[in-house]
Design an enzyme around this catalytic site. Structure first.
Site, mmCIF file in Angstrom:
data_model
loop_
_atom_site.group_PDB
_atom_site.id
_atom_site.type_symbol
_atom_site.label_atom_id
_atom_site.label_comp_id
_atom_site.label_asym_id
_atom_site.label_seq_id
_atom_site.Cartn_x
_atom_site.Cartn_y
_atom_site.Cartn_z
ATOM 1 N N SER A 163 26.071 27.770 60.545
ATOM 2 C CA SER A 163 24.604 27.798 60.487
ATOM 3 C C SER A 163 24.044 26.621 59.718
ATOM 4 C CB SER A 163 24.153 29.087 59.796
ATOM 5 O OG SER A 163 22.751 29.086 59.621
ATOM 6 N N TYR A 169 24.483 34.669 52.677
ATOM 7 C CA TYR A 169 24.669 34.327 54.108
ATOM 8 C C TYR A 169 25.164 32.881 54.222
ATOM 9 C CZ TYR A 169 23.525 33.382 59.002
ATOM 10 O OH TYR A 169 23.593 33.018 60.324
HETATM 11 P P1 NDP Z 1 22.706 38.651 67.465
HETATM 12 O O1 NDP Z 1 22.384 39.673 66.441
HETATM 13 O O2 NDP Z 1 21.929 38.626 68.718
HETATM 14 O O3 NDP Z 1 24.256 38.712 67.819
HETATM 15 C C1 NDP Z 1 25.223 39.020 66.884
HETATM 16 C C2 NDP Z 1 26.468 39.470 67.604
HETATM 17 O O4 NDP Z 1 27.489 39.755 66.630
HETATM 18 C C3 NDP Z 1 26.240 40.723 68.410
HETATM 19 O O5 NDP Z 1 26.877 40.578 69.655
HETATM 20 C C4 NDP Z 1 26.921 41.801 67.597
HETATM 21 O O6 NDP Z 1 27.485 42.767 68.474
HETATM 22 C C5 NDP Z 1 28.024 41.010 66.932
HETATM 23 N N1 NDP Z 1 28.557 41.673 65.755
HETATM 24 C C6 NDP Z 1 27.912 41.981 64.602
HETATM 25 N N2 NDP Z 1 28.750 42.644 63.789
HETATM 26 C C7 NDP Z 1 29.929 42.757 64.444
HETATM 27 C C8 NDP Z 1 31.173 43.344 64.135
HETATM 28 N N3 NDP Z 1 31.400 43.974 62.974
HETATM 29 N N4 NDP Z 1 32.170 43.279 65.051
HETATM 30 C C9 NDP Z 1 31.968 42.657 66.239
HETATM 31 N N5 NDP Z 1 30.813 42.095 66.586
HETATM 32 C C10 NDP Z 1 29.808 42.139 65.692
HETATM 33 O O7 NDP Z 1 22.578 37.264 66.682
HETATM 34 P P2 NDP Z 1 22.976 35.765 67.067
HETATM 35 O O8 NDP Z 1 23.331 35.634 68.471
HETATM 36 O O9 NDP Z 1 21.921 34.920 66.497
HETATM 37 O O10 NDP Z 1 24.272 35.568 66.152
HETATM 38 C C11 NDP Z 1 25.466 34.959 66.612
HETATM 39 C C12 NDP Z 1 26.000 34.036 65.528
HETATM 40 O O11 NDP Z 1 25.092 32.965 65.345
HETATM 41 C C13 NDP Z 1 26.144 34.709 64.155
HETATM 42 O O12 NDP Z 1 27.361 34.318 63.557
HETATM 43 C C14 NDP Z 1 24.968 34.152 63.374
HETATM 44 O O13 NDP Z 1 25.215 34.144 61.995
HETATM 45 C C15 NDP Z 1 24.901 32.756 63.971
HETATM 46 N N6 NDP Z 1 23.628 32.055 63.766
HETATM 47 C C16 NDP Z 1 22.465 32.518 64.297
HETATM 48 C C17 NDP Z 1 21.284 31.845 64.092
HETATM 49 C C18 NDP Z 1 19.962 32.315 64.632
HETATM 50 O O14 NDP Z 1 18.914 31.759 64.253
HETATM 51 N N7 NDP Z 1 19.927 33.298 65.501
HETATM 52 C C19 NDP Z 1 21.242 30.598 63.293
HETATM 53 C C20 NDP Z 1 22.535 30.180 62.819
HETATM 54 C C21 NDP Z 1 23.668 30.881 63.037
HETATM 55 P P3 NDP Z 1 27.575 44.339 68.213
HETATM 56 O O15 NDP Z 1 26.441 44.722 67.322
HETATM 57 O O16 NDP Z 1 27.502 44.906 69.588
HETATM 58 O O17 NDP Z 1 28.927 44.529 67.586
#
Ligand code: NDP
Length: 246
Positions: free
Chosen positions: A141, A154
């Protein structure tokens, strides 16, 4: 080998960046193997990708459980015969000042954002080594690049991943493993929904995200670019943020 020929496992594929990446890579011919906890969403995604002529499979994965990452890798091998790339994308965010002492939230971020990636490494690396090639892509990030208040833990988890990837890269100069860290800025996903407890602050954060955030396909394209390079070319770090982000 280009994206088209590769078998690519993605954690956190049930929404946001992971989902967009799965759709993008599958539409370019990759076989995608999807993991997350919300299997209804994964099943729907697999259905849509296969209906469009793509190749996809899914399994329930909680990245805090090392066995679940092994199941994801095993599914790739069972269904498609190999694993070329692991996109360690699953992540959560909890935003608050340190003095709020959100101990539970801190632990959860460490468990998912750091240990979750380590569990992926433990599951995928032996396969990469046996095959003689593999690629680990992590989604970190810009929070770890520009440190701001309320995101200390974070950002710390994301920079822990950045650090461990650099060490892994230096330990992997035999040409078997490529490593890539993708640093998105604000991206319009569900991440913010569970990041803030206070309803008023959450509404404000969601508004900011929808005003400023870019579409997750921008990050998917960057991930595809890193994967698509020839075997002897490693894209180490990529930052993708909204043009207007400060
Ligand atoms: P979302 O919340 O849309 O997606 C997060 C994903 O992570 C979901 O598919 C969720 O699936 C999964 N997840 C969460 N906890 C678990 C777990 N314990 N086991 C397996 N899967 C898990 O957010 P983003 O798409 O934004 O996030 C994706 C990545 O991008 C993350 O690492 C986030 O930190 C990073 N990021 C996002 C930014 C943004 O602005 N959106 C900026 C910078 C980085 P489920 O709940 O079904 O398990």
């Amino acid at each position: 080998m280009t994206v088209q020929d590769k078998v690519i496992a993605i954690t956190g594929a049930s929404s946001g960046i992971g989902e967009a990446t799965a759709r993008h890579l599958a539409s370019h011919g990759a076989a995608v193997v999807l993991g997350a906890r919300r299997t209804d969403r994964l099943d729907q995604l697999v259905q849509e990708i296969t209906a469009a002529g793509g190749r996809a499979a899914a399994v329930r994965v909680d990245v805090t459980d090392p066995d679940d990452l092994r199941s994801l890798v095993d599914l790739a091998l069972a269904r498609f015969g190999r694993l070329d790339v692991l996109v360690a994308n699953a992540g959560i965010s909890r935003i608050s000042p340190i003095t709020d002492f959100d101990v539970e939230g801190w632990s959860a971020m460490v468990d998912v954002n750091v240990k979750g990636v380590l569990h992926g490494i433990a599951a995928a690396l032996p396969v990469f080594r046996a095959q003689g090639s593999g690629h680990l892509v992590t989604v970190v990030s810009t929070s770890g690049l520009k440190i701001v208040p309320t995101q200390a833990v974070y950002a710390g988890t994301k920079n822990a991943v950045r650090t461990l990837l650099e060490a892994l890269r230096q330990e992997s100069t035999d040409g078997v493993l490529r490593t890539t860290s993708i640093s998105p800025g604000y991206v319009r996903t569900e991440l913010i929904d569970s990041a803030v407890d206070d309803p008023q602050l959450r509404a404000q954060a969601k508004q900011n995200m929808s005003d400023l955030g870019i579409d997750p396909t921008a990050v998917a394209r960057a991930i595809a670019f890193a994967i698509d390079q020839p075997d002897d070319v490693e894209i180490g770090d990529l930052t993708i943020r909204p043009t207007r982000q400060g």
